[in-house]
Design a protein around this motif. Structure first.
Motif, PDB file in Angstrom:
ATOM      1  N   LEU A   7       0.826  -1.206   0.000  1.00 12.26           N
ATOM      2  CA  LEU A   7       0.000   0.000   0.000  1.00 12.26           C
ATOM      3  C   LEU A   7       0.862   1.259   0.000  1.00 12.26           C
ATOM      4  O   LEU A   7       0.559   2.220  -0.708  1.00 12.26           O
ATOM      5  CB  LEU A   7      -0.938  -0.003   1.213  1.00 12.26           C
ATOM      6  CG  LEU A   7      -1.910   1.159   1.325  1.00 12.26           C
ATOM      7  CD1 LEU A   7      -2.760   1.299   0.067  1.00 12.26           C
ATOM      8  CD2 LEU A   7      -2.778   0.995   2.556  1.00 12.26           C
ATOM      9  N   ASP A   8       1.957   1.243   0.738  1.00  7.73           N
ATOM     10  CA  ASP A   8       2.836   2.417   0.777  1.00  7.73           C
ATOM     11  C   ASP A   8       3.422   2.730  -0.596  1.00  7.73           C
ATOM     12  O   ASP A   8       3.561   3.885  -0.978  1.00  7.73           O
ATOM     13  CB  ASP A   8       3.931   2.254   1.822  1.00  7.73           C
ATOM     14  CG  ASP A   8       4.755   0.993   1.654  1.00  7.73           C
ATOM     15  OD1 ASP A   8       4.308   0.063   0.952  1.00  7.73           O
ATOM     16  OD2 ASP A   8       5.851   0.921   2.236  1.00  7.73           O
ATOM     17  N   LEU A  18      -1.245   9.507   3.759  1.00 10.70           N
ATOM     18  CA  LEU A  18      -2.075   8.662   4.614  1.00 10.70           C
ATOM     19  C   LEU A  18      -3.332   9.392   5.063  1.00 10.70           C
ATOM     20  O   LEU A  18      -4.431   8.836   5.011  1.00 10.70           O
ATOM     21  CB  LEU A  18      -1.260   8.195   5.831  1.00 10.70           C
ATOM     22  CG  LEU A  18      -1.968   7.223   6.763  1.00 10.70           C
ATOM     23  CD1 LEU A  18      -2.122   5.874   6.090  1.00 10.70           C
ATOM     24  CD2 LEU A  18      -1.213   7.082   8.053  1.00 10.70           C
ATOM     25  N   SER A  33      -3.025   2.929   8.794  1.00  6.47           N
ATOM     26  CA  SER A  33      -1.599   2.749   9.065  1.00  6.47           C
ATOM     27  C   SER A  33      -1.268   1.297   9.392  1.00  6.47           C
ATOM     28  O   SER A  33      -0.239   0.779   8.961  1.00  6.47           O
ATOM     29  CB  SER A  33      -1.166   3.659  10.210  1.00  6.47           C
ATOM     30  OG  SER A  33       0.209   3.505  10.461  1.00  6.47           O
ATOM     31  N   LYS A  36      -1.220  -0.380   6.091  1.00  9.45           N
ATOM     32  CA  LYS A  36      -0.072   0.084   5.304  1.00  9.45           C
ATOM     33  C   LYS A  36       1.236  -0.532   5.783  1.00  9.45           C
ATOM     34  O   LYS A  36       2.105  -0.866   4.983  1.00  9.45           O
ATOM     35  CB  LYS A  36       0.020   1.608   5.364  1.00  9.45           C
ATOM     36  CG  LYS A  36       1.123   2.201   4.515  1.00  9.45           C
ATOM     37  CD  LYS A  36       1.176   3.697   4.644  1.00  9.45           C
ATOM     38  CE  LYS A  36       2.023   4.078   5.751  1.00  9.45           C
ATOM     39  NZ  LYS A  36       3.145   4.816   5.784  1.00  9.45           N
ATOM     40  N   ASN A  37       1.367  -0.698   7.080  1.00  8.29           N
ATOM     41  CA  ASN A  37       2.600  -1.230   7.650  1.00  8.29           C
ATOM     42  C   ASN A  37       2.640  -2.751   7.724  1.00  8.29           C
ATOM     43  O   ASN A  37       3.583  -3.318   8.283  1.00  8.29           O
ATOM     44  CB  ASN A  37       2.824  -0.635   9.046  1.00  8.29           C
ATOM     45  CG  ASN A  37       3.091   0.850   8.975  1.00  8.29           C
ATOM     46  OD1 ASN A  37       3.751   1.330   8.058  1.00  8.29           O
ATOM     47  ND2 ASN A  37       2.569   1.594   9.923  1.00  8.29           N
TER      48      ASN A  37
END
Length: 72
Positions: A7-8, A18, A33, A36-37
């Protein structure tokens, strides 16, 4: 086997932050987040659908299957 979340990478390609994506997704920055992480344990199809719509991409652009190396 591992599912990698890119996603990032897609956000960088689309120059989307974000905060802006979270607002468009109508979800908290904290929850986005986590996804994403790569810390999320699951992703709803409706979430994946909305991400693909907003980032103009395919699910395979966000999710990637990676095999673990075999021990020899």
């Amino acid at each position: 086997m591992t599912i990698r979340i890119n996603l990032d990478v897609m956000m960088a390609k689309r120059k989307m932050r974000l905060k802006a994506l979270a607002q468009a997704m109508e979800m908290t920055e904290a929850n986005l987040s986590i996804l994403k992480n790569g810390k999320a344990k699951a992703v709803r199809f409706s979430t994946l659908d909305k991400l693909c719509e907003l980032l103009n991409c395919q699910p395979g652009d966000i999710l990637e299957f990676e095999e673990n190396p075999k021990d020899e």
